[in-house]
Design a protein around this motif. Structure first.
Motif, PDB file in Angstrom:
ATOM      1  N   ASP A  20       0.831  -1.205   0.000  1.00 44.60           N
ATOM      2  CA  ASP A  20       0.000   0.000   0.000  1.00 44.60           C
ATOM      3  C   ASP A  20       0.869   1.260   0.000  1.00 44.60           C
ATOM      4  O   ASP A  20       0.599   2.216  -0.737  1.00 44.60           O
ATOM      5  CB  ASP A  20      -0.910   0.022   1.236  1.00 44.60           C
ATOM      6  N   LYS A  41      -6.650 -11.842   0.368  1.00 40.83           N
ATOM      7  CA  LYS A  41      -7.617 -10.800   0.729  1.00 40.83           C
ATOM      8  C   LYS A  41      -6.908  -9.543   1.243  1.00 40.83           C
ATOM      9  O   LYS A  41      -7.477  -8.446   1.205  1.00 40.83           O
ATOM     10  CB  LYS A  41      -8.619 -11.303   1.767  1.00 40.83           C
ATOM     11  N   GLU A  44      -6.104  -7.862  -2.292  1.00 41.26           N
ATOM     12  CA  GLU A  44      -7.042  -7.922  -3.415  1.00 41.26           C
ATOM     13  C   GLU A  44      -7.496  -6.535  -3.857  1.00 41.26           C
ATOM     14  O   GLU A  44      -7.839  -6.329  -5.033  1.00 41.26           O
ATOM     15  CB  GLU A  44      -8.247  -8.797  -3.059  1.00 41.26           C
ATOM     16  N   HIS A  45      -7.468  -5.568  -2.952  1.00 42.35           N
ATOM     17  CA  HIS A  45      -7.850  -4.204  -3.318  1.00 42.35           C
ATOM     18  C   HIS A  45      -6.836  -3.567  -4.272  1.00 42.35           C
ATOM     19  O   HIS A  45      -7.148  -2.556  -4.922  1.00 42.35           O
ATOM     20  CB  HIS A  45      -7.983  -3.336  -2.053  1.00 42.35           C
TER      21      HIS A  45
END
Length: 329
Positions: A20, A41, A44-45
Motif C-alpha cells: 500500500d 484478501k 485484493e484491493h
C-alpha cells in the motif's frame, strides 16, 4: 518511468501494508508470496491498480522477475510462533535459500535489498533495552531456533554480500508490530487476546504475566522501514515502540478496551519465551529521524475495530483449543 520494487511476503500482514505504501508513493509494485501464511484478501484491493502485479511464487526456489528493479524488500517468512513451529523447515529455507536467491537477484538487477530481520535475533535478552550492538542470547536447537537462527543467518549473508560484493543492503530489526490484517489465530499476543475477548473466552497468559513486550503500530513500522530503505545506512536498525508493558497489565488493557468481563487464566511459560522485549531506538532517531507517533491506546482501538468486523465464522475459525506449545510474541 516509475521506480520498480519487489516485495516478498506481499500477502502477509506487514508485506501488504508495505505494498500500500509504495503504491501510494508512486512505485510500480511487484508482490510475491507463496501464500503458505499470507492471504490474498490482504492485497485484493490492489489487483485493479495498474501499478501492481502479483506473482504466486516461493522465493526459496529460483526467483525471476522481468525488467528492471530498483528495490527489493524481503518480507517472506512465517513470523508467528504457531506458523514457524508448524513449518520449521520452510522457515529455515526462506531465511537462507530465499535470502540467497534474492541477494543474487539484487546483484543481477543492481537493486538495493532490504531484509526484514526481527527482535528475535536477541533471543531471551540479557541486556535491556536491546541495542543493535547486542549479540543476543539464543538457543540454537530450541523450538524457536528455526526462526531465530534463520534471521541471524539472513543478516550474516546480507552483510557478506554488502562487504564482499559492495551490494546496497539494509537490515531492519522489527519489534512487535500490530494493526489491521493481523490473523487472529497466529498465536501472537494481540490477536490472541483480542480473539479471546471477542469470543467471550478467558484471556490466557503464559507464565505469571511479568514478562514485557513493546508494541508498535503498523503505520509507524512502515514509515520506519521506508525511511531506512531510502537512507544510506547499511548496519541493522531497530524499528519498534520503546513503550514497554507487562503482559499482565496488557491483558487488563484488552479487557478495558473490549468492555468484556472475562477472567485471566495462567498457563506454564513455553520454552525460551523471552522475558523482556524493548527496543533501544536511539539509532533510528539519529539516522532516520524516526520515532513512533501512534500511541498504544489509539492503535489498539483501530486494531480492535478491524477485528470487530470479522464474521462469527471467522472468529470461530480463529479459535485454538490449546496454545500451550506455542510462545507468544
Amino acid at each position: 518511468m516509475k521506480k520498480r520494487v519487489l516485495i516478498t511476503g506481499a500477502a502477509g500482514f506487514l508485506g501488504s501494508h508495505l505494498c500500500d505504501r509504495f503504491i501510494k508513493e508512486g512505485y510500480h509494485v511487484i508482490g510475491m508470496d507463496n501464500l503458505i501464511t499470507g492471504d490474498l484478501k490482504n492485497i485484493e484491493h490492489l489487483f485493479p491498480h495498474e501499478g501492481f502485479e502479483f506473482h504466486h511464487h516461493d522465493v526459496s526456489k529460483y526467483v525471476h522477475v522481468s525488467g528492471g528493479l530498483d528495490y527489493i524488500l524481503h518480507f517472506a517468512s512465517p513470523a508467528s510462533p504457531i506458523d514457524y513451529l508448524k513449518i520449521p523447515i520452510q522457515t529455515l529455507k526462506v531465511g537462507s535459500l530465499g535470502t540467497h536467491n534474492l541477494l543474487g537477484l539484487a546483484m543481477a538487477k543492481k537493486a538495493r535489498l532490504l531484509i526484514a530481520s526481527t527482535s528475535e535475533v536477541y533471543g531471551d535478552p540479557l541486556v535491556h533495552p536491546q541495542t543493535e550492538e547486542y549479540y543476543g542470547n539464543v538457543n540454537t536447537i530450541g523450538p524457536r531456533g528455526v526462526y531465530d537462527e534463520a534471521k541471524r543467518f539472513q543478516e550474516s549473508m546480507t552483510m557478506a554480500y554488502h562487504r564482499y560484493h559492495g551490494l546496497e543492503t539494509r537490515i531492519v530489526r522489527i519489534f512487535n508490530t500490530y494493526g489491521p490484517r493481523m490473523r487472529l489465530n497466529d498465536g501472537r499476543v494481540i490477536p490472541a487476546f483480542m480473539g479471546q475477548a471477542l469470543r467471550g473466552e478467558d484471556i490466557t497468559i503464559f507464565g505469571d504475566g511479568s514478562q514485557t513486550r513493546s508494541f508498535c503500530y503498523v503505520d509507524d513500522q512502515v514509515e520506519g522501514i521506508y525511511r531506512l530503505l531510502l537512507s544510506d545506512y547499511s548496519d541493522p536498525v531497530n524499528i519498534g515502540n520503546p513503550h514497554e508493558i507487562s503482559i499482565k497489565d496488557f491483558a487488563q488493557e484488552i479487557i478495558d478496551l473490549t468492555g468484556t468481563d472475562q477472567k485471566v487464566v495462567y498457563q506454564s511459560l513455553p520454552q525460551d519465551d523471552p522475558m523482556q522485549r524493548q527496543p533501544d531506538i536511539s539509532r533510528a532517531r539519529e539516522v532516520l529521524g524516526w520515532e513512533p507517533k501512534v500511541g498504544r491506546k489509539e492503535g489498539m482501538k483501530l486494531t480492535y475495530d478491524y477485528f470487530k468486523q470479522l464474521s462469527p465464522e471467522e472468529l470461530k475459525k480463529s479459535e485454538h483449543k490449546d496454545f500451550s506449545e506455542h510462545s507468544r510474541r
